[in-house]
Design an enzyme around this catalytic site. Structure first.
Site, PDB file in Angstrom:
ATOM      1  N   SER A  63       0.804  -1.204   0.000  1.00 17.33           N
ATOM      2  CA  SER A  63       0.000   0.000   0.000  1.00 17.33           C
ATOM      3  C   SER A  63       0.849   1.273   0.000  1.00 17.33           C
ATOM      4  O   SER A  63       1.527   1.558  -0.981  1.00 17.33           O
ATOM      5  CB  SER A  63      -0.944  -0.043   1.199  1.00 17.33           C
ATOM      6  OG  SER A  63      -2.035   0.816   1.028  1.00 17.33           O
ATOM      7  N   ASP A 117      10.413   5.015 -10.108  1.00 15.13           N
ATOM      8  CA  ASP A 117      10.056   5.727 -11.329  1.00 15.13           C
ATOM      9  C   ASP A 117      10.936   6.952 -11.541  1.00 15.13           C
ATOM     10  O   ASP A 117      11.283   7.291 -12.682  1.00 15.13           O
ATOM     11  CB  ASP A 117       8.582   6.139 -11.298  1.00 15.13           C
ATOM     12  CG  ASP A 117       7.643   4.951 -11.449  1.00 15.13           C
ATOM     13  OD1 ASP A 117       8.122   3.868 -11.857  1.00 15.13           O
ATOM     14  OD2 ASP A 117       6.446   5.088 -11.137  1.00 15.13           O
ATOM     15  N   LYS A 141      -0.994  -4.199  -3.277  1.00 13.37           N
ATOM     16  CA  LYS A 141      -2.220  -3.481  -2.909  1.00 13.37           C
ATOM     17  C   LYS A 141      -2.173  -2.085  -3.512  1.00 13.37           C
ATOM     18  O   LYS A 141      -1.315  -1.287  -3.162  1.00 13.37           O
ATOM     19  CB  LYS A 141      -2.355  -3.393  -1.392  1.00 13.37           C
ATOM     20  CG  LYS A 141      -3.577  -2.615  -0.936  1.00 13.37           C
ATOM     21  CD  LYS A 141      -3.635  -2.555   0.578  1.00 13.37           C
ATOM     22  CE  LYS A 141      -4.834  -1.732   1.051  1.00 13.37           C
ATOM     23  NZ  LYS A 141      -4.714  -0.309   0.729  1.00 13.37           N
TER      24      LYS A 141
END
Length: 768
Positions: free
Chosen positions: A477, A488, A502
């Site tokens: 999460s 990224d 999740k």
């Protein structure tokens, strides 16, 4: 994950609950639950809470589904999974009778008539008591361990026993296995009979203490979890504990309690809490009674449910609670003492961010690598909104620790997010801002398909040197938001095993807000409901797939049973358009070199090879579905396993020293006991040994950063590629950190990291 079989609740009632909690004692509801009266019946408030939840779930859930016959059947299936997931209480004959209610649970909620699910729960209570009494009866006659019987230890895919005879045979084998484990540990028949009879009798006591709130909680968990794996109903106490967990602070006495037979025992004292500072409360003390205020009557709590005792001890700041205790060193028949404590605000530091420094030496060179362990993304939004300058926040704490690590001259930082199940989405965004200058961090899509980009608006970085994020299957999460953003942006290396997967956001809704009469205090509990899905800034999702590390470590085999992909009703993986962002560096510039150095080191590292061998043995044992009930065969297997573990201990001793080998020995040998059956001293020693145990994965991650620093120092061109923003923004901090010097403070100070001017979101990206 939110899936909680009722068996887990019963076990929790016999183990540990924190007594340092925030709300206290309206003592009208605090009568003992030594034994509830059957049948358990739903209350009007519970029926109202179910109806309010249904209206919310069918209208405002991210993937809203009607509460119709199809949903009723899903609830029915999960309800029995929660009650009897191992299929050891009910038979196929029972299930055939229950099947008539399979499509009625939806109407039960709409009509505010919960009699059908409560009837099932009452039958469960009766069956659980019956089975434990049956097992106690088997103890009197003993068992023949010369047969070729086997026991199925993994019954999640098994059928319910066909009839009572087959159920009895299943319990004969379960009880045989309990006996055999103790026998293999060297216990005599009389000791085994006494231990198991006490164990089963204790289970009966706990089952008899189950009440209407437990029945309703289990049923509503089945409904909530049927919509998606992370939507959950929280009863009044669970909602309170969730709030405490997020704030990491509370008002109470600062003690952790556990049940020990009919008694409540002090397991741990929170440093600087009222109990610890008093000098009168000690680990091992037994709590016999609790009184409110300076003169309130003492309520005898012997035989009470643990959570009921906790509820009496909880209370508001600056109020008084009195404990009647027997000191640990005097035993149950010792002289009673009365201790008066004033409740205060207590910080739960166990779940707060922590730091340490690992010194890595290789080739005659030593470098300091800082480690920050973050168990969850916590935030006390209430204290923040009230202007409390000392409000608890994961970002504030990590920013402070980064400053301390820089002062200690670390040259790289590891963010250890293993088993971090998530928490505040806001904190995940803010924490990312400590490691980038400015830019988007996460994209959030609501049920209408509208996408909002959240990010870091404040310039500057709290740490601009080499960074690694250590993850595993338990990283979920909010932790995946942070890890994905770092990856990224190519801001640091993500290292470890694939994460949980999740990708949804929950919000906590206080159901009391929807009471028809605002002057009443219905105490409906709360609904933790999925309302959004988050996406990486590259447009992909962590849903189902998680975050794939840049440098992979071996899995432990739990992925087949643990993770988003194991849920039947998990949302599918999707993607959206990427956000407007640019990577701040290029980890690929030296990723291959670092991976090769890691592989070469692992191939010749005794510690790494030992870890691989232990993982292989763990997988072999966990993959077993049946075990023999023949004593000679089990004894042979035990000796083989002991020999293997002796080899592991010898290898640990050669690598880590004698203390590590002994800790490994204590942790590995099966004594056949449940945790609450061991002495508190043994439990606490095991806990302490676990914290001191060597951590090859963390050490290797630090060594990878050691390699990264070496490559950066040796090649200025490479440094410009892999340091954020080419080393130009925060360059002095970056290069000073790599060189081991103490740089000047960056622009970010505690509580002022990226986006601090924005109001905190009400939503959380809470863990599984």
């Amino acid at each position: 994950m939110t899936f909680r079989p009722l068996l887990a609740l019963l076990m929790a009632l016999s183990v540990t609950v924190t007594a340092s909690a925030q709300s206290a004692a309206d003592l009208g509801a605090s009568k003992p639950r030594k034994e509830s009266t059957l049948p358990l019946l739903p209350t009007a408030s519970e029926a109202d809470a179910a109806l309010i939840s249904a209206h919310l779930l069918t209208r405002f859930h991210y993937d809203a589904q009607p509460l119709d016959d199809a949903m009723s059947q899903k609830i029915y299936t999960l309800y029995f999974k929660l009650l009897d997931g191992e299929k050891v209480f009910f038979t196929q004959q029972d299930m055939a009778k229950f099947a008539q209610d399979k499509d009625k649970f939806g109407n039960a909620i709409w009509n505010k008539d919960l009699s059908a699910p409560f009837d099932v729960f009452n039958q469960y209570v009766l069956r659980a008591i019956d089975r434990m009494n049956y097992a106690r009866g088997l103890l009197k006659q003993g068992f023949d361990f010369n047969t070729n019987d086997t026991y199925n230890v993994d019954r999640k895919n098994a059928d319910w026993p066909k009839d009572q005879a087959e159920l009895n045979d299943l319990w004969r084998k379960r009880t045989m296995n309990d006996w055999l484990r103790l026998k293999l540990a060297g216990k005599s028949d009389d000791e085994i009979r006494k231990t198991l009879d006490k164990r089963y009798a204790g289970y009966i006591d706990r089952v008899k203490q189950l009440d209407s709130e437990d029945a309703f909680q289990t049923f509503m968990t089945a409904y909530a979890n049927s919509t998606d794996p992370h939507t959950d109903y929280l009863g009044p106490r669970e909602a309170e504990n969730f709030d405490i967990q997020m704030k990491l602070s509370l008002e109470g006495i600062g003690a952790v309690l556990q049940a020990r037979d009919d008694y409540t025992q002090i397991r741990e004292l929170v440093p600087a809490g009222p109990a610890s500072k008093s000098g009168k409360v000690h680990v091992g003390d037994l709590v016999l009674g609790v009184g409110q205020g300076a003169t309130g009557p003492i309520v005898d709590v012997v035989g009470w449910r643990l959570d009921d005792v906790v509820n009496l001890i909880r209370g508001k700041k600056d109020t008084t609670v009195r404990l009647e205790i027997v000191p640990a060193d005097q035993g149950q028949d010792g002289k009673h003492e009365m201790i008066s404590l004033v409740r205060q605000k207590v910080a739960i530091e166990e779940q707060a961010a922590k730091k340490k420094v690992i010194e890595v030496t290789d080739g005659g060179v030593t470098r300091k690598i800082g480690v920050i362990e973050l168990p969850m993304f916590y935030s006390d939004f209430g204290a923040r909104s009230e202007g409390d300058k000392n409000f608890k926040s994961a970002t504030r704490d990590v920013a402070k620790l980064l400053g301390e690590l820089k002062a200690e001259g670390v040259q790289g930082v590891v963010m250890d997010l293993r088993n971090n199940g998530g928490g505040s989405l806001y904190e995940a965004n803010e924490l990312t801002g400590l490691f980038i200058d400015q830019g988007p961090v996460v994209q959030v899509r609501d049920a209408r398909g509208q996408v909002q980009v959240q990010g870091d608006d404040d310039p500057g970085m709290a740490w601009s040197g080499p960074l690694a994020v250590l993850v595993n299957r338990g990283t979920a999460s909010a932790s995946e938001i942070f890890s994905a953003a770092i990856q990224d942006y190519s801001r640091g290396l993500v290292i470890g095993t694939p994460t949980f997967g999740k990708g949804t956001v929950q919000t906590l809704i206080d159901l009391d807000r929807f009471a028809s009469d605002p002057t009443t205090k219905p105490n409906y509990g709360a609904l933790k409901m999925t309302v959004q899905e988050f996406f990486r800034i590259n447009g992909g999702s962590t849903q189902l797939r998680g975050v794939t590390p840049d440098i992979s470590y071996p899995n432990n085999g739990d992925e087949k049973d643990f993770g988003e992909s194991t849920y039947d009703n998990a949302l599918p993986w999707t993607q959206i358009a990427p956000a407007d962002y640019k990577p701040v560096a290029d980890m690929k510039a030296y990723l291959t070199q670092l991976d090769q150095l890691h592989d070469a080191r692992g191939a010749k590292s005794p510690a790494w090879q030992l870890m691989l061998d232990e993982l292989a043995q763990y997988k072999k044992l966990s993959d077993r579905t049946t075990i023999s009930l023949n004593f000679a065969q089990r004894e042979t297997e035990r000796k083989q396993l002991d020999a293997l573990q002796a080899d592991f201990r010898a290898r640990h001793k050669a690598i880590d020293g004698a203390d590590s080998a002994q800790a490994d020995a204590d942790a590995q040998l099966d004594d056949g006991l449940n945790p609450s059956e061991r002495s508190l001293k043994t439990e606490l020693k095991e806990q302490a040994d676990a914290k001191k145990a060597p951590d090859p994965q963390l050490q290797e991650t630090a060594h990878i950063l050691f390699d990264a620093v070496g490559l950066i120092n040796a090649n200025p061109k490479l440094a410009a590629e892999v340091l954020p923003y080419g080393g130009k923004q925060g360059n002095s901090a970056s290069m000073a950190a790599v060189a081991g010097a103490t740089p000047l403070p960056t622009q970010n100070s505690a509580g002022q990291s990226g986006g601090a001017s924005r109001a905190p979101a009400a939503a959380s990206s809470s863990g599984h």
